[in-house]
Design a protein around this motif. Structure first.
Motif, PDB file in Angstrom:
ATOM      1  N   GLU A  55       0.818  -1.211  -0.009  1.00  0.00           N
ATOM      2  CA  GLU A  55       0.119  -0.055  -0.049  1.00  0.00           C
ATOM      3  C   GLU A  55       0.924   1.385   0.026  1.00  0.00           C
ATOM      4  OE1 GLU A  55      -4.080  -0.661   2.106  1.00  0.00           O
ATOM      5  OE2 GLU A  55      -2.663  -0.196   3.735  1.00  0.00           O
ATOM      6  N   ALA A  56       0.114   2.704  -0.544  1.00  0.00           N
ATOM      7  CA  ALA A  56       0.917   3.632  -0.258  1.00  0.00           C
ATOM      8  C   ALA A  56       0.132   4.702   0.343  1.00  0.00           C
ATOM      9  CB  ALA A  56       1.405   4.190  -1.852  1.00  0.00           C
ATOM     10  N   PHE A  57       0.681   5.601   0.896  1.00  0.00           N
ATOM     11  CA  PHE A  57      -0.085   6.506   1.616  1.00  0.00           C
ATOM     12  C   PHE A  57      -0.527   7.770   0.451  1.00  0.00           C
ATOM     13  CE2 PHE A  57       1.793   5.151   5.509  1.00  0.00           C
ATOM     14  CZ  PHE A  57       0.686   4.503   6.287  1.00  0.00           C
ATOM     15  N   ILE A  58      -1.564   8.075   0.414  1.00  0.00           N
ATOM     16  CA  ILE A  58      -1.916   9.258  -0.918  1.00  0.00           C
ATOM     17  C   ILE A  58      -2.361  10.556   0.101  1.00  0.00           C
ATOM     18  CG2 ILE A  58      -3.467   9.775  -2.753  1.00  0.00           C
ATOM     19  CD1 ILE A  58      -3.835   6.521  -2.634  1.00  0.00           C
ATOM     20  N   THR A  59      -1.718  11.529  -0.449  1.00  0.00           N
ATOM     21  CA  THR A  59      -2.186  12.878  -0.239  1.00  0.00           C
ATOM     22  C   THR A  59      -2.347  13.888  -1.044  1.00  0.00           C
ATOM     23  OG1 THR A  59       0.259  13.462   0.129  1.00  0.00           O
ATOM     24  CG2 THR A  59      -0.814  12.711   2.056  1.00  0.00           C
ATOM     25  N   LEU A  60      -2.836  14.934  -0.917  1.00  0.00           N
ATOM     26  CA  LEU A  60      -2.962  15.914  -1.980  1.00  0.00           C
ATOM     27  C   LEU A  60      -1.671  16.685  -2.135  1.00  0.00           C
ATOM     28  CD1 LEU A  60      -6.594  17.530  -1.059  1.00  0.00           C
ATOM     29  CD2 LEU A  60      -6.041  15.955  -2.803  1.00  0.00           C
ATOM     30  N   THR A  61      -1.367  16.998  -3.515  1.00  0.00           N
ATOM     31  CA  THR A  61      -0.340  17.895  -3.391  1.00  0.00           C
ATOM     32  C   THR A  61      -0.824  19.278  -3.307  1.00  0.00           C
ATOM     33  OG1 THR A  61      -1.001  18.317  -5.741  1.00  0.00           O
ATOM     34  CG2 THR A  61       0.497  16.426  -5.588  1.00  0.00           C
ATOM     35  N   PRO A  62       0.036  20.348  -3.410  1.00  0.00           N
ATOM     36  CA  PRO A  62      -0.475  21.738  -3.202  1.00  0.00           C
ATOM     37  C   PRO A  62      -1.633  22.177  -4.197  1.00  0.00           C
ATOM     38  CG  PRO A  62       1.952  21.586  -2.812  1.00  0.00           C
ATOM     39  CD  PRO A  62       1.439  20.264  -3.141  1.00  0.00           C
ATOM     40  N   ALA A  63      -1.231  21.588  -5.435  1.00  0.00           N
ATOM     41  CA  ALA A  63      -2.399  21.774  -6.476  1.00  0.00           C
ATOM     42  C   ALA A  63      -3.636  21.251  -6.339  1.00  0.00           C
ATOM     43  CB  ALA A  63      -1.812  21.539  -8.043  1.00  0.00           C
ATOM     44  N   GLY A  64      -3.597  20.100  -5.538  1.00  0.00           N
ATOM     45  CA  GLY A  64      -4.695  19.105  -5.215  1.00  0.00           C
ATOM     46  C   GLY A  64      -5.641  20.056  -4.287  1.00  0.00           C
ATOM     47  N   GLN A  65      -4.579  20.555  -3.254  1.00  0.00           N
ATOM     48  CA  GLN A  65      -5.291  21.235  -2.142  1.00  0.00           C
ATOM     49  C   GLN A  65      -6.058  22.428  -2.697  1.00  0.00           C
ATOM     50  OE1 GLN A  65      -1.896  21.956   0.399  1.00  0.00           O
ATOM     51  NE2 GLN A  65      -1.960  20.012   1.266  1.00  0.00           N
ATOM     52  N   ARG A  66      -5.428  23.267  -3.398  1.00  0.00           N
ATOM     53  CA  ARG A  66      -6.060  24.421  -4.260  1.00  0.00           C
ATOM     54  C   ARG A  66      -7.425  23.970  -4.970  1.00  0.00           C
ATOM     55  NH1 ARG A  66      -0.746  25.504  -5.170  1.00  0.00           N
ATOM     56  NH2 ARG A  66      -0.723  24.688  -7.590  1.00  0.00           N
ATOM     57  N   LEU A  67      -7.329  23.136  -5.722  1.00  0.00           N
ATOM     58  CA  LEU A  67      -8.508  22.360  -6.424  1.00  0.00           C
ATOM     59  C   LEU A  67      -9.716  22.276  -5.223  1.00  0.00           C
ATOM     60  CD1 LEU A  67     -10.015  21.450  -9.134  1.00  0.00           C
ATOM     61  CD2 LEU A  67      -9.071  19.567  -8.640  1.00  0.00           C
ATOM     62  N   TYR A  68      -9.341  21.586  -4.173  1.00  0.00           N
ATOM     63  CA  TYR A  68     -10.136  21.284  -3.100  1.00  0.00           C
ATOM     64  C   TYR A  68     -10.647  22.370  -2.563  1.00  0.00           C
ATOM     65  CZ  TYR A  68     -11.739  19.446   1.491  1.00  0.00           C
ATOM     66  OH  TYR A  68     -12.477  19.302   2.381  1.00  0.00           O
ATOM     67  N   ALA A  69     -10.054  23.445  -2.306  1.00  0.00           N
ATOM     68  CA  ALA A  69     -10.254  24.780  -1.774  1.00  0.00           C
ATOM     69  C   ALA A  69     -11.490  25.382  -2.607  1.00  0.00           C
ATOM     70  CB  ALA A  69      -9.142  25.522  -1.504  1.00  0.00           C
ATOM     71  N   GLN A  70     -11.329  25.014  -3.857  1.00  0.00           N
ATOM     72  CA  GLN A  70     -12.009  25.815  -5.005  1.00  0.00           C
ATOM     73  C   GLN A  70     -13.425  25.037  -5.036  1.00  0.00           C
ATOM     74  OE1 GLN A  70      -9.315  25.690  -8.363  1.00  0.00           O
ATOM     75  NE2 GLN A  70      -9.523  27.748  -8.439  1.00  0.00           N
ATOM     76  N   ILE A  71     -13.427  23.772  -4.794  1.00  0.00           N
ATOM     77  CA  ILE A  71     -14.607  22.896  -5.218  1.00  0.00           C
ATOM     78  C   ILE A  71     -15.385  23.158  -3.877  1.00  0.00           C
ATOM     79  CG2 ILE A  71     -15.559  20.540  -5.441  1.00  0.00           C
ATOM     80  CD1 ILE A  71     -13.308  20.248  -7.256  1.00  0.00           C
ATOM     81  N   VAL A  72     -15.027  23.087  -2.613  1.00  0.00           N
ATOM     82  CA  VAL A  72     -15.828  23.203  -1.495  1.00  0.00           C
ATOM     83  C   VAL A  72     -16.611  24.301  -1.263  1.00  0.00           C
ATOM     84  CG1 VAL A  72     -15.799  23.311   1.164  1.00  0.00           C
ATOM     85  CG2 VAL A  72     -14.108  21.599  -0.096  1.00  0.00           C
ATOM     86  N   PRO A  73     -16.469  25.147  -1.560  1.00  0.00           N
ATOM     87  CA  PRO A  73     -17.601  26.344  -1.635  1.00  0.00           C
ATOM     88  C   PRO A  73     -18.564  26.049  -2.673  1.00  0.00           C
ATOM     89  CG  PRO A  73     -15.298  27.412  -1.530  1.00  0.00           C
ATOM     90  CD  PRO A  73     -15.105  25.926  -1.956  1.00  0.00           C
ATOM     91  N   LEU A  74     -18.341  25.637  -3.836  1.00  0.00           N
ATOM     92  CA  LEU A  74     -19.294  25.298  -4.792  1.00  0.00           C
ATOM     93  C   LEU A  74     -20.294  24.207  -4.399  1.00  0.00           C
ATOM     94  CD1 LEU A  74     -17.159  25.574  -8.036  1.00  0.00           C
ATOM     95  CD2 LEU A  74     -18.672  27.114  -7.168  1.00  0.00           C
ATOM     96  N   ALA A  75     -19.620  23.208  -3.699  1.00  0.00           N
ATOM     97  CA  ALA A  75     -20.199  21.982  -3.360  1.00  0.00           C
ATOM     98  C   ALA A  75     -21.345  22.311  -1.965  1.00  0.00           C
ATOM     99  CB  ALA A  75     -19.427  20.783  -2.729  1.00  0.00           C
ATOM    100  N   LEU A  76     -20.642  23.384  -1.089  1.00  0.00           N
ATOM    101  CA  LEU A  76     -21.748  23.579  -0.093  1.00  0.00           C
ATOM    102  C   LEU A  76     -22.770  24.443  -0.463  1.00  0.00           C
ATOM    103  CD1 LEU A  76     -18.883  24.346   2.580  1.00  0.00           C
ATOM    104  CD2 LEU A  76     -20.547  22.478   2.335  1.00  0.00           C
ATOM    105  N   ALA A  77     -22.609  25.354  -1.632  1.00  0.00           N
ATOM    106  CA  ALA A  77     -23.450  26.195  -2.129  1.00  0.00           C
ATOM    107  C   ALA A  77     -24.618  25.433  -2.728  1.00  0.00           C
ATOM    108  CB  ALA A  77     -22.910  27.341  -3.177  1.00  0.00           C
TER     109      ALA A  77
END
Length: 161
Positions: free
Chosen positions: A99-121
Motif C-alpha cells: 500500500e501507499a499513503f496518498i495525499t493531496l499535492t499543493p495543486a490538489g489542495q487548491r482544487l479542493y479549496a475551490q470546489i468546497v464552496p461550490l459543493a456547499l452552495a
C-alpha cells in the motif's frame, strides 16, 4: 399495459425506498458532477478521492474506498488519474509495502479549496424549502437507514440478517 402483481403484494418500483434513495443519489451526483466536471475536468470518483483526502489528509486507497463506498478498482483508477494530473502524490507505507499513503499535492489542495464552496452552495440550493426541523428528522432517519444498510449488506459480522 397492466402491471403484473403477485398474490401477496405488488412492488411499485417508483415507491420502493431503496430505489428512491438510489434515484436521489444519482441526481445529486450527476448535478454536482456537472459543477466540478465542467469547471475542473474531474469525474465523480476523482472528486470523491479529493474530498476524502481534503477532509482526512493522508489515506491509503483502501481507506478511501471504505470512506467513499467505492470499489478498489475505481479508487485505483481515480488515484492514477489524479496522480497523472499532479493533484495527488503517493508515499511508501513502510509497514505494508503493498500500500501507499496518498495525499493531496499543493495543486490538489487548491482544487479542493475551490470546489468546497461550490459543493456547499449546491447543498444549500438542494435543501431550499426544507425546514430546519425537517432536515434534522431527515438526517436522523438517514443515519438509521445508513447503519441498517451497512448491517444488511454484511459490513458487520453478525448472525442475524
Amino acid at each position: 399495459m397492466k402491471p403484473k402483481t403477485t398474490p401477496d403484494r405488488a412492488l411499485h418500483l417508483e415507491q420502493f425506498l431503496p430505489y428512491r434513495l438510489n434515484v436521489v443519489g444519482f441526481f445529486a451526483s450527476r448535478a454536482l458532477g456537472r459543477v466540478y466536471g465542467t469547471r475542473f475536468g474531474i469525474g465523480i470518483p476523482e472528486w470523491r478521492v479529493i474530498a476524502q483526502l481534503g477532509e482526512f489528509g493522508q489515506l491509503t486507497s483502501r481507506d478511501i474506498g471504505e470512506l467513499s463506498q467505492m470499489h478498489k478498482t475505481k479508487v485505483s483508477r481515480a488515484v492514477s488519474e489524479l496522480d497523472k494530473r499532479g493533484l495527488v502524490m503517493r508515499a511508501e507505507n513502510r509497514a505494508d509495502r503493498r500500500e501507499a499513503f496518498i495525499t493531496l499535492t499543493p495543486a490538489g489542495q487548491r482544487l479542493y479549496a475551490q470546489i468546497v464552496p461550490l459543493a456547499l452552495a449546491f447543498e444549500e440550493r438542494w435543501i431550499e424549502g426544507v425546514s430546519p426541523e425537517e432536515l434534522r428528522v431527515f438526517e436522523r432517519v438517514l443515519a438509521v437507514l445508513t447503519e441498517r444498510g451497512r448491517h444488511l449488506a454484511g459490513a458487520y459480522q453478525t448472525e442475524e440478517a
